[in-house]
Every structure is written in structure tokens, then in C-alpha cells.
Design a protein around this motif. Structure first.
Motif, PDB file in Angstrom:
ATOM      1  N   ASP A 190      48.275  43.968  54.135  1.00 44.87           N
ATOM      2  CA  ASP A 190      47.019  44.075  53.409  1.00 44.87           C
ATOM      3  C   ASP A 190      46.761  42.784  52.641  1.00 44.87           C
ATOM      4  OD1 ASP A 190      46.677  46.665  54.278  1.00 44.87           O
ATOM      5  OD2 ASP A 190      47.613  47.561  52.502  1.00 44.87           O
ATOM      6  N   LEU A 191      45.485  42.416  52.561  1.00 45.46           N
ATOM      7  CA  LEU A 191      45.128  41.229  51.790  1.00 45.46           C
ATOM      8  C   LEU A 191      45.270  41.521  50.302  1.00 45.46           C
ATOM      9  CD1 LEU A 191      41.979  39.967  53.731  1.00 45.46           C
ATOM     10  CD2 LEU A 191      44.380  39.397  54.090  1.00 45.46           C
ATOM     11  N   ILE A 192      45.667  40.496  49.550  1.00 43.40           N
ATOM     12  CA  ILE A 192      45.889  40.649  48.115  1.00 43.40           C
ATOM     13  C   ILE A 192      44.954  39.695  47.385  1.00 43.40           C
ATOM     14  CG2 ILE A 192      47.572  40.574  46.244  1.00 43.40           C
ATOM     15  CD1 ILE A 192      49.771  40.761  48.389  1.00 43.40           C
ATOM     16  N   SER A 193      44.109  40.218  46.513  1.00 40.12           N
ATOM     17  CA  SER A 193      43.180  39.375  45.766  1.00 40.12           C
ATOM     18  C   SER A 193      43.796  38.940  44.441  1.00 40.12           C
ATOM     19  CB  SER A 193      41.866  40.122  45.504  1.00 40.12           C
ATOM     20  OG  SER A 193      42.105  41.270  44.710  1.00 40.12           O
TER      21      SER A 193
ATOM     22  N   CYS B 221      47.656  34.389  36.102  1.00 40.77           N
ATOM     23  CA  CYS B 221      48.944  34.184  36.771  1.00 40.77           C
ATOM     24  C   CYS B 221      49.958  35.256  36.378  1.00 40.77           C
ATOM     25  CB  CYS B 221      49.489  32.804  36.421  1.00 40.77           C
ATOM     26  SG  CYS B 221      51.074  32.428  37.211  1.00 40.77           S
ATOM     27  N   PRO B 222      50.544  35.950  37.357  1.00 42.16           N
ATOM     28  CA  PRO B 222      51.546  36.976  37.041  1.00 42.16           C
ATOM     29  C   PRO B 222      52.877  36.384  36.596  1.00 42.16           C
ATOM     30  CG  PRO B 222      51.336  36.734  39.413  1.00 42.16           C
ATOM     31  CD  PRO B 222      50.287  35.864  38.809  1.00 42.16           C
TER      32      PRO B 222
ATOM     33  N   LEU C 235      59.459  32.834  43.167  1.00 38.65           N
ATOM     34  CA  LEU C 235      58.063  33.210  42.932  1.00 38.65           C
ATOM     35  C   LEU C 235      57.317  33.466  44.234  1.00 38.65           C
ATOM     36  CD1 LEU C 235      56.991  30.803  40.020  1.00 38.65           C
ATOM     37  CD2 LEU C 235      58.076  33.051  39.914  1.00 38.65           C
ATOM     38  N   ARG C 236      57.655  32.734  45.300  1.00 40.57           N
ATOM     39  CA  ARG C 236      56.998  32.957  46.601  1.00 40.57           C
ATOM     40  C   ARG C 236      57.257  34.377  47.091  1.00 40.57           C
ATOM     41  NH1 ARG C 236      59.651  27.933  48.564  1.00 40.57           N
ATOM     42  NH2 ARG C 236      58.348  26.219  47.825  1.00 40.57           N
ATOM     43  N   VAL C 237      58.485  34.846  46.917  1.00 45.37           N
ATOM     44  CA  VAL C 237      58.835  36.203  47.354  1.00 45.37           C
ATOM     45  C   VAL C 237      58.056  37.230  46.543  1.00 45.37           C
ATOM     46  CG1 VAL C 237      60.699  37.886  47.568  1.00 45.37           C
ATOM     47  CG2 VAL C 237      61.134  35.476  48.096  1.00 45.37           C
ATOM     48  N   LEU C 238      58.011  37.042  45.225  1.00 48.90           N
ATOM     49  CA  LEU C 238      57.287  37.977  44.362  1.00 48.90           C
ATOM     50  C   LEU C 238      55.784  37.941  44.634  1.00 48.90           C
ATOM     51  CD1 LEU C 238      59.160  37.293  40.983  1.00 48.90           C
ATOM     52  CD2 LEU C 238      59.360  39.326  42.441  1.00 48.90           C
ATOM     53  N   ALA C 239      55.258  36.739  44.917  1.00 51.46           N
ATOM     54  CA  ALA C 239      53.812  36.584  45.131  1.00 51.46           C
ATOM     55  C   ALA C 239      53.334  37.290  46.390  1.00 51.46           C
ATOM     56  CB  ALA C 239      53.451  35.104  45.191  1.00 51.46           C
ATOM     57  N   SER C 240      54.229  37.575  47.316  1.00 58.55           N
ATOM     58  CA  SER C 240      53.842  38.242  48.568  1.00 58.55           C
ATOM     59  C   SER C 240      53.708  39.760  48.413  1.00 58.55           C
ATOM     60  CB  SER C 240      54.877  37.932  49.656  1.00 58.55           C
ATOM     61  OG  SER C 240      56.136  38.491  49.321  1.00 58.55           O
ATOM     62  N   LYS C 241      54.013  40.272  47.210  1.00 60.83           N
ATOM     63  CA  LYS C 241      53.978  41.724  46.980  1.00 60.83           C
ATOM     64  C   LYS C 241      52.712  42.119  46.229  1.00 60.83           C
ATOM     65  CE  LYS C 241      59.043  41.945  46.824  1.00 60.83           C
ATOM     66  NZ  LYS C 241      60.234  42.307  46.027  1.00 60.83           N
ATOM     67  N   GLN C 242      52.092  43.199  46.696  1.00 63.77           N
ATOM     68  CA  GLN C 242      50.842  43.676  46.127  1.00 63.77           C
ATOM     69  C   GLN C 242      50.970  43.978  44.639  1.00 63.77           C
ATOM     70  OE1 GLN C 242      47.761  44.661  48.140  1.00 63.77           O
ATOM     71  NE2 GLN C 242      46.917  44.511  46.091  1.00 63.77           N
ATOM     72  N   GLU C 243      52.062  44.619  44.234  1.00 64.97           N
ATOM     73  CA  GLU C 243      52.215  45.048  42.849  1.00 64.97           C
ATOM     74  C   GLU C 243      52.290  43.868  41.872  1.00 64.97           C
ATOM     75  OE1 GLU C 243      56.305  45.558  44.916  1.00 64.97           O
ATOM     76  OE2 GLU C 243      54.186  45.897  45.366  1.00 64.97           O
ATOM     77  N   THR C 244      52.707  42.714  42.367  1.00 68.99           N
ATOM     78  CA  THR C 244      52.801  41.535  41.499  1.00 68.99           C
ATOM     79  C   THR C 244      51.437  41.153  40.929  1.00 68.99           C
ATOM     80  OG1 THR C 244      54.695  40.678  42.733  1.00 68.99           O
ATOM     81  CG2 THR C 244      53.463  39.094  41.406  1.00 68.99           C
ATOM     82  N   TRP C 245      50.385  41.357  41.719  1.00 62.16           N
ATOM     83  CA  TRP C 245      49.055  40.906  41.344  1.00 62.16           C
ATOM     84  C   TRP C 245      48.182  42.004  40.745  1.00 62.16           C
ATOM     85  CZ3 TRP C 245      48.124  35.754  41.515  1.00 62.16           C
ATOM     86  CH2 TRP C 245      49.014  34.979  42.266  1.00 62.16           C
ATOM     87  N   LEU C 246      48.763  43.151  40.427  1.00 62.59           N
ATOM     88  CA  LEU C 246      47.986  44.203  39.773  1.00 62.59           C
ATOM     89  C   LEU C 246      47.553  43.737  38.390  1.00 62.59           C
ATOM     90  CD1 LEU C 246      50.079  47.381  40.721  1.00 62.59           C
ATOM     91  CD2 LEU C 246      47.955  46.563  41.773  1.00 62.59           C
ATOM     92  N   GLN C 247      46.333  44.096  37.988  1.00 67.25           N
ATOM     93  CA  GLN C 247      45.775  43.633  36.722  1.00 67.25           C
ATOM     94  C   GLN C 247      46.684  43.939  35.545  1.00 67.25           C
ATOM     95  OE1 GLN C 247      42.675  41.851  36.230  1.00 67.25           O
ATOM     96  NE2 GLN C 247      43.748  41.538  34.301  1.00 67.25           N
TER      97      GLN C 247
END
Length: 338
Positions: free
Chosen positions: A264-267, A288-289, A321-333
Motif C-alpha cells: 500500500d502507498l504511504i502518504s 518527520c516521524p 530509519l529506512r526499515v522503519l520508514a517502509s512501515k505504514q504505522e511509522t507515518w501515522l499522524q
């Protein structure tokens, strides 16, 4: 050989609400024959930066500081007439919206012939023959030269603009969102045509877009802009495979990949910073998370890597950080620190 070099270029806009620093201390260089992609969200300063190169900033925009060298000549020191002579001949531009770039009351042939004759001593007949060659080059029938812009489709208008940009064999072409407002089929055709032209074209190009997939398909180097600054620069393959700045990681998540696992795409949550306000620390910190207290206090320092650089306080942790950035939950508001 460096064809174009920008040294600490800053650009201000005067507005009713105050001065806006739209571009802040940009340093970039483009080698002869290089294709540089300039990518970032709308409002990050891409179009402002390229308009400063070609001397077409609006009246309320000024280059507040810095230098722009083209073949070791500072373009900012040229008069309007001297700069006008360089446009089309040495530096040409594929404008952002072809729909609005052609004069609706003149035939396409007249518009191309006028541009050629304005910069070269050549007869109207020879200039017209050059226009026919250009149309064949971009995949248009030369018989359509005597049509008006309203008789063209969007894709045909875009190809006509590309033809005009190539008219005088410039040393560098600036393409500002060349596929904007086109459907995906026509966009693919335009990009394929640009790639074929670049195979035979000996000059350089700056391709401006918000679409990372366009950069991957066309460019050799990429500069990522955010909030008026370059946050990452490097070889296209290196930046896309192993992005070093969290913003680049977020941009990569927002576009689908044709290879590998389908995810899924992550915004990226939030909006770009308000440049009317003085910004302390990293400009991406509020979205930035991975931001830490230092991000709000200090501007990140430049980290040089092979064939590129980036700016981030957590440069030593970028693999994690690359590994974490690939996860949807990392970018939740709710995971973004206010």
C-alpha cells in the motif's frame, strides 16, 4: 566540465504579508551532458529556482544572494538584453503548461519560425524547414505546422513545445513538469520521446517534477527539495534504492513500484512549512516521524556520501530509519511529534 553552477542561491518574494524566502542557499552543479531531476512537493521552490536560472522570475521575486554561473559567466550580472540573447539559443525551457504556452491567435509554424529568426540570421524558408525537422523529431506530422494551437490535443501541444525548446540546439534544456495535465498514456509517450531525444541530444537537461517515477525513468542525478532547500542529492539509483533523508524515504513510499512486493502507498502526514515564518532547525521536523529535540534547535549539517550529499541529524542511523520508514504505522499522524 561544469556547464551550470549555482552557489548559495537564495530567492525572495515580496508579498502583502511580508517577505518570503522561497529558495534558501541552494548549491548545485550540472555537468555537460547530465540530466538532473529536481523533485519535491508543490510549493517547495522548484519552479522558482529554475526561473531564476533563465531570468524569468515575476516582478516581486528577486535573487537575494548567490551566483548562477553558465559556462563560467555569472547570469545574474547580465543585462536584460544579454539574457534575452541566451534564452532559446543557450538555455531553453519546456514550460509547465503547454495549454497556456502557445499563442492562440498565431499558427504553430509562425511561433517556431519567430523564435529561430530572433536568435539566428536565417531566411524564413530555412527556418520553416528547421521547424519541419523538429516536428518529425518529436513525432508530429510536418503538415500540422500550419494549424492553430486549439487544433492540437494536449499531447500534441506538449510535443510542439518540446520542438520549440530544441529549435536552436541549446546547451541546456529546463523542463518544468513536462507531463502535467496529460493522461498516463500520453505521459508515457512524451517521456519515451524525451528519452529518445536525449539519446541523440548532446546537451544537458534539468527535469522538474513532483513525480519520482518520472525521475527514475529519465534522469541520471536527482536533487530532492523541501521547504526551499535541497535535502538530498545523488545518483538516481542510489537515492531511490537507499534514500538517506526521511523526506526522500517518505516520497519513495508515496509512489508504486513496478517490481518487487506490492505494498500500500504511504502518504506523508501534515503540510509543508509556512515560509513567511522564521524556521528554526530542520524544515521537515514537524512532519518527520524520526525527529528529535536537536532537529528543532539546529539546522542539520551536510553529510557527504559517494556522488552526493544529504542533511539530517540522524545520519548515523539511516539504515535503521529506512526499515522503519517502509512501515505504514511509522507515518501515522499520532506518531508524529508536535
Amino acid at each position: 566540465m561544469k556547464l551550470l553552477e549555482l552557489n548559495n542561491v537564495s530567492i525572495d518574494y515580496k508579498t502583502i504579508e511580508g517577505n518570503i524566502r522561497a529558495v534558501d542557499k541552494i548549491c548545485l552543479s550540472i555537468e555537460d551532458g547530465e540530466i538532473l531531476g529536481l523533485v519535491g512537493e508543490s510549493g517547495c521552490g522548484k519552479t522558482t529556482l529554475i526561473k531564476s536560472i533563465i531570468g524569468l522570475l515575476p516582478q516581486n521575486g528577486t535573487v537575494a544572494e548567490g551566483e548562477i554561473f553558465f559556462e563560467n559567466e555569472n547570469l545574474l550580472k547580465l543585462t536584460k538584453d544579454e539574457m534575452r540573447k541566451k534564452r532559446w539559443k543557450d538555455i531553453s525551457m519546456i514550460t509547465q503548461s503547454a495549454m497556456n504556452s502557445l499563442n492562440p491567435v498565431y499558427k504553430i509554424s509562425w511561433q517556431i519560425v519567430e523564435a529561430i529568426q530572433a536568435h539566428k540570421e536565417i531566411s524564413k524558408e530555412d527556418a520553416y524547414k528547421r521547424a519541419e525537422e523538429l516536428f518529425e523529431l518529436v513525432g508530429l506530422e510536418k503538415g500540422r505546422l500550419n494549424d492553430y494551437p486549439h487544433q492540437y490535443s494536449g499531447g500534441m501541444k506538449q510535443r510542439a513545445i518540446i520542438a520549440m525548446a530544441l529549435a536552436l540546439n541549446p546547451k541546456i534544456i529546463i523542463a518544468d513538469e513536462p507531463t502535467t495535465a496529460l493522461d498516463v498514456i500520453v505521459q508515457s509517450q512524451i517521456l519515451e520521446r524525451i528519452n529518445k531525444l536525449l539519446e541523440n541530444y548532446q546537451g544537458s537537461m534539468i527535469l522538474v517534477t513532483h513525480d519520482m517515477s518520472v525521475i527514475a525513468q529519465t534522469c541520471t542525478k536527482v536533487a530532492v527539495m523541501y521547504g526551499g532547500k535541497i535535502v538530498e542529492y545523488g545518483e538516481v539509483n542510489q537515492v531511490f534504492k537507499e534514500p538517506n533523508h526521511p523526506y526522500t524515504m517518505g516520497l519513495k513510499n508515496a509512489f508504486p513500484s513496478l517490481v518487487g512486493e506490492k505494498n500500500d502507498l504511504i502518504s506523508i502526514p501534515g503540510i509543508p512549512p509556512n515560509l513567511l515564518n522564521e524556521i528554526k532547525g530542520c524544515r521537515f521536523k514537524d512532519r518527520c516521524p524520526f525527529s528529535i529535540e536537536k532537529c528543532s534547535q539546529e539546522n542539520p549539517k551536510k553529510t557527504n556520501i559517494e556522488e552526493g550529499f544529504f542533511y539530517c541529524h540522524r545520519e548515523e542511523e539511516r539504515e535503521k530509519l529506512r526499515v522503519l520508514a517502509s512501515k505504514q504505522e511509522t507515518w501515522l499522524q499520532e506518531n508524529i511529534k508536535e
